[in-house]
Design a protein around this motif. Structure first.
Motif, mmCIF file in Angstrom:
data_model
loop_
_atom_site.group_PDB
_atom_site.id
_atom_site.type_symbol
_atom_site.label_atom_id
_atom_site.label_comp_id
_atom_site.label_asym_id
_atom_site.label_seq_id
_atom_site.Cartn_x
_atom_site.Cartn_y
_atom_site.Cartn_z
ATOM 1 N N GLN A 73 0.878 -1.171 0.000
ATOM 2 C CA GLN A 73 0.000 0.000 0.000
ATOM 3 C C GLN A 73 0.916 1.221 0.000
ATOM 4 O O GLN A 73 1.778 1.363 0.872
ATOM 5 C CB GLN A 73 -0.898 -0.012 1.234
ATOM 6 C CG GLN A 73 -1.879 1.117 1.276
ATOM 7 C CD GLN A 73 -2.742 1.051 2.538
ATOM 8 O OE1 GLN A 73 -2.452 0.308 3.467
ATOM 9 N NE2 GLN A 73 -3.785 1.846 2.566
ATOM 10 N N ILE A 74 0.731 2.105 -0.987
ATOM 11 C CA ILE A 74 1.597 3.277 -1.133
ATOM 12 C C ILE A 74 0.846 4.516 -0.678
ATOM 13 O O ILE A 74 -0.304 4.731 -1.058
ATOM 14 C CB ILE A 74 2.060 3.426 -2.593
ATOM 15 C CG1 ILE A 74 2.880 2.204 -3.011
ATOM 16 C CG2 ILE A 74 2.864 4.709 -2.780
ATOM 17 C CD1 ILE A 74 3.291 2.181 -4.468
ATOM 18 N N TYR A 75 1.507 5.322 0.148
ATOM 19 C CA TYR A 75 0.914 6.591 0.556
ATOM 20 C C TYR A 75 2.005 7.656 0.642
ATOM 21 O O TYR A 75 3.194 7.348 0.642
ATOM 22 C CB TYR A 75 0.130 6.465 1.867
ATOM 23 C CG TYR A 75 0.922 6.033 3.070
ATOM 24 C CD1 TYR A 75 1.400 6.975 3.977
ATOM 25 C CD2 TYR A 75 1.190 4.689 3.313
ATOM 26 C CE1 TYR A 75 2.125 6.588 5.080
ATOM 27 C CE2 TYR A 75 1.908 4.298 4.423
ATOM 28 C CZ TYR A 75 2.374 5.255 5.303
ATOM 29 O OH TYR A 75 3.097 4.856 6.401
ATOM 30 N N GLU A 94 -2.591 3.903 -9.365
ATOM 31 C CA GLU A 94 -1.701 2.790 -9.018
ATOM 32 C C GLU A 94 -1.619 1.827 -10.176
ATOM 33 O O GLU A 94 -2.632 1.454 -10.767
ATOM 34 C CB GLU A 94 -2.185 2.078 -7.756
ATOM 35 C CG GLU A 94 -1.982 2.911 -6.516
ATOM 36 C CD GLU A 94 -2.094 2.111 -5.223
ATOM 37 O OE1 GLU A 94 -2.181 0.864 -5.277
ATOM 38 O OE2 GLU A 94 -2.084 2.745 -4.167
ATOM 39 N N LEU A 95 -0.398 1.424 -10.494
ATOM 40 C CA LEU A 95 -0.134 0.470 -11.561
ATOM 41 C C LEU A 95 0.567 -0.736 -10.946
ATOM 42 O O LEU A 95 1.591 -0.582 -10.274
ATOM 43 C CB LEU A 95 0.750 1.106 -12.643
ATOM 44 C CG LEU A 95 0.252 2.433 -13.199
ATOM 45 C CD1 LEU A 95 1.347 3.107 -14.000
ATOM 46 C CD2 LEU A 95 -0.967 2.208 -14.060
ATOM 47 N N ARG A 96 0.022 -1.922 -11.193
ATOM 48 C CA ARG A 96 0.599 -3.145 -10.613
ATOM 49 C C ARG A 96 1.057 -4.075 -11.724
ATOM 50 O O ARG A 96 0.316 -4.341 -12.661
ATOM 51 C CB ARG A 96 -0.423 -3.848 -9.730
ATOM 52 C CG ARG A 96 -0.840 -3.022 -8.545
ATOM 53 C CD ARG A 96 -1.820 -3.770 -7.637
ATOM 54 N NE ARG A 96 -2.337 -2.881 -6.609
ATOM 55 C CZ ARG A 96 -1.733 -2.650 -5.462
ATOM 56 N NH1 ARG A 96 -0.601 -3.240 -5.190
ATOM 57 N NH2 ARG A 96 -2.267 -1.835 -4.578
ATOM 58 N N GLU A 97 2.273 -4.540 -11.595
ATOM 59 C CA GLU A 97 2.848 -5.545 -12.479
ATOM 60 C C GLU A 97 3.472 -6.608 -11.593
ATOM 61 O O GLU A 97 3.751 -6.343 -10.424
ATOM 62 C CB GLU A 97 3.950 -4.939 -13.362
ATOM 63 C CG GLU A 97 3.471 -3.984 -14.408
ATOM 64 C CD GLU A 97 4.631 -3.477 -15.271
ATOM 65 O OE1 GLU A 97 5.791 -3.849 -15.020
ATOM 66 O OE2 GLU A 97 4.363 -2.704 -16.189
ATOM 67 N N PRO A 98 3.739 -7.779 -12.137
ATOM 68 C CA PRO A 98 4.420 -8.787 -11.310
ATOM 69 C C PRO A 98 5.774 -8.256 -10.829
ATOM 70 O O PRO A 98 6.592 -7.803 -11.617
ATOM 71 C CB PRO A 98 4.603 -9.969 -12.260
ATOM 72 C CG PRO A 98 3.539 -9.790 -13.303
ATOM 73 C CD PRO A 98 3.350 -8.312 -13.437
ATOM 74 N N GLY A 99 5.963 -8.233 -9.522
ATOM 75 C CA GLY A 99 7.238 -7.804 -8.961
ATOM 76 C C GLY A 99 7.364 -6.337 -8.646
ATOM 77 O O GLY A 99 8.345 -5.909 -8.062
ATOM 78 N N ARG A 100 6.380 -5.515 -9.038
ATOM 79 C CA ARG A 100 6.484 -4.082 -8.756
ATOM 80 C C ARG A 100 5.107 -3.419 -8.741
ATOM 81 O O ARG A 100 4.177 -3.856 -9.410
ATOM 82 C CB ARG A 100 7.421 -3.400 -9.730
ATOM 83 C CG ARG A 100 6.855 -3.221 -11.118
ATOM 84 C CD ARG A 100 7.864 -2.689 -12.080
ATOM 85 N NE ARG A 100 8.158 -3.790 -12.990
ATOM 86 C CZ ARG A 100 9.321 -4.025 -13.523
ATOM 87 N NH1 ARG A 100 10.315 -3.248 -13.285
ATOM 88 N NH2 ARG A 100 9.493 -5.029 -14.321
ATOM 89 N N ALA A 102 3.571 0.738 -8.801
ATOM 90 C CA ALA A 102 3.893 2.160 -8.935
ATOM 91 C C ALA A 102 2.652 2.986 -8.617
ATOM 92 O O ALA A 102 1.527 2.565 -8.903
ATOM 93 C CB ALA A 102 4.376 2.468 -10.345
ATOM 94 N N ALA A 103 2.868 4.148 -8.016
ATOM 95 C CA ALA A 103 1.772 5.081 -7.734
ATOM 96 C C ALA A 103 2.173 6.442 -8.279
ATOM 97 O O ALA A 103 3.269 6.931 -8.012
ATOM 98 C CB ALA A 103 1.508 5.162 -6.239
ATOM 99 N N ILE A 104 1.270 7.045 -9.061
ATOM 100 C CA ILE A 104 1.503 8.377 -9.617
ATOM 101 C C ILE A 104 0.524 9.334 -8.955
ATOM 102 O O ILE A 104 -0.679 9.079 -8.925
ATOM 103 C CB ILE A 104 1.311 8.390 -11.146
ATOM 104 C CG1 ILE A 104 2.293 7.429 -11.804
ATOM 105 C CG2 ILE A 104 1.490 9.802 -11.694
ATOM 106 C CD1 ILE A 104 2.066 7.241 -13.290
ATOM 107 N N ARG A 105 1.061 10.416 -8.439
ATOM 108 C CA ARG A 105 0.222 11.402 -7.758
ATOM 109 C C ARG A 105 0.436 12.766 -8.407
ATOM 110 O O ARG A 105 1.564 13.194 -8.609
ATOM 111 C CB ARG A 105 0.584 11.466 -6.282
ATOM 112 C CG ARG A 105 -0.313 12.391 -5.523
ATOM 113 C CD ARG A 105 -0.153 12.164 -4.044
ATOM 114 N NE ARG A 105 -1.233 12.812 -3.359
ATOM 115 C CZ ARG A 105 -2.258 12.199 -2.821
ATOM 116 N NH1 ARG A 105 -2.343 10.899 -2.888
ATOM 117 N NH2 ARG A 105 -3.194 12.865 -2.205
#
Length: 197
Positions: A73-75, A94-100, A102-105
């Motif tokens: 969970q990214i904040y 939020e972008l989810r891929e296997p192993g990573r 990413a969150a863009i704000r």
């Protein structure tokens, strides 16, 4: 020949007090059963490229990678110049891929203050903060109005005088034409009387 194995398991999760003796997993809860060790994520922060920068906004990207299990969970928190940390509310992509993950704000740039943005990743292995912070500077002050030069003042006055002369010339021309038309329509004078002796 491959064999299929079915495992029936009964899982009871006990709480710490009598009131929550049995915890219930809600819909969407993912349970990972693995023999891998828990590995904390590696967290990095980058300025994200976007057109929002032109509109007084900035975009920040927080990347969590190389973790096990992969759920995080990214904040974000921000800090005004030497001030306390404040937790940010609002949406992020939020972008989810296997192993990573990413969150863009998208951040609205402040008119007065520069802020440092800190990215935090909550994981089963604990909360991890990015080693670097992203700094979003205050909006630049608007440019001062251009200084009126003496030359432009003279140009304005010359244009005003030119328009005034043209208007006066048009009025004189119209008056002259009107006077000629009146005299032409009147014809020779008939008020003259002949004097005889």
């Amino acid at each position: 020949m491959a064999q299929q194995v079915f495992v029936i398991a009964c899982l009871a999760v006990g709480g710490s007090s009598e009131s929550d003796k049995y915890l219930i997993f809600g819909s969407g809860t993912k349970l990972y059963v693995t023999d891998e060790q828990v590995v904390k994520p590696v967290v990095s922060v980058y300025p994200a490229a976007s057109r929002a920068h032109l509109e007084g906004k900035s975009s920040l990207l927080c990347l969590a990678s190389a973790m096990s299990p992969p759920l995080v969970q990214i904040y974000w928190k921000r800090q005004k110049e030497n001030g306390p940390l404040e937790e940010l509310q609002g949406e992020q992509l939020e972008l989810r891929e296997p192993g990573r993950t990413a969150a863009i704000r998208v951040i609205d740039r402040d008119a007065l203050y520069t802020y440092k943005y800190h990215c935090y990743v909550k994981h089963e292995g604990g909360t991890v903060e990015a080693q670097t912070q992203a700094e979003v500077s205050a909006l630049p002050p608007p440019p001062p109005p251009p200084a009126a030069s003496v030359q432009s003042w003279y140009k304005e006055r010359l244009l005003c005088m030119l328009y005034t002369v043209l208007i006066v010339k048009s009025l004189v021309y119209c008056c002259g034409l009107s006077l000629l038309r009146i005299l032409r329509n009147k014809g020779p004078s008939t008020n003259c009387t002949k004097v005889t002796d």
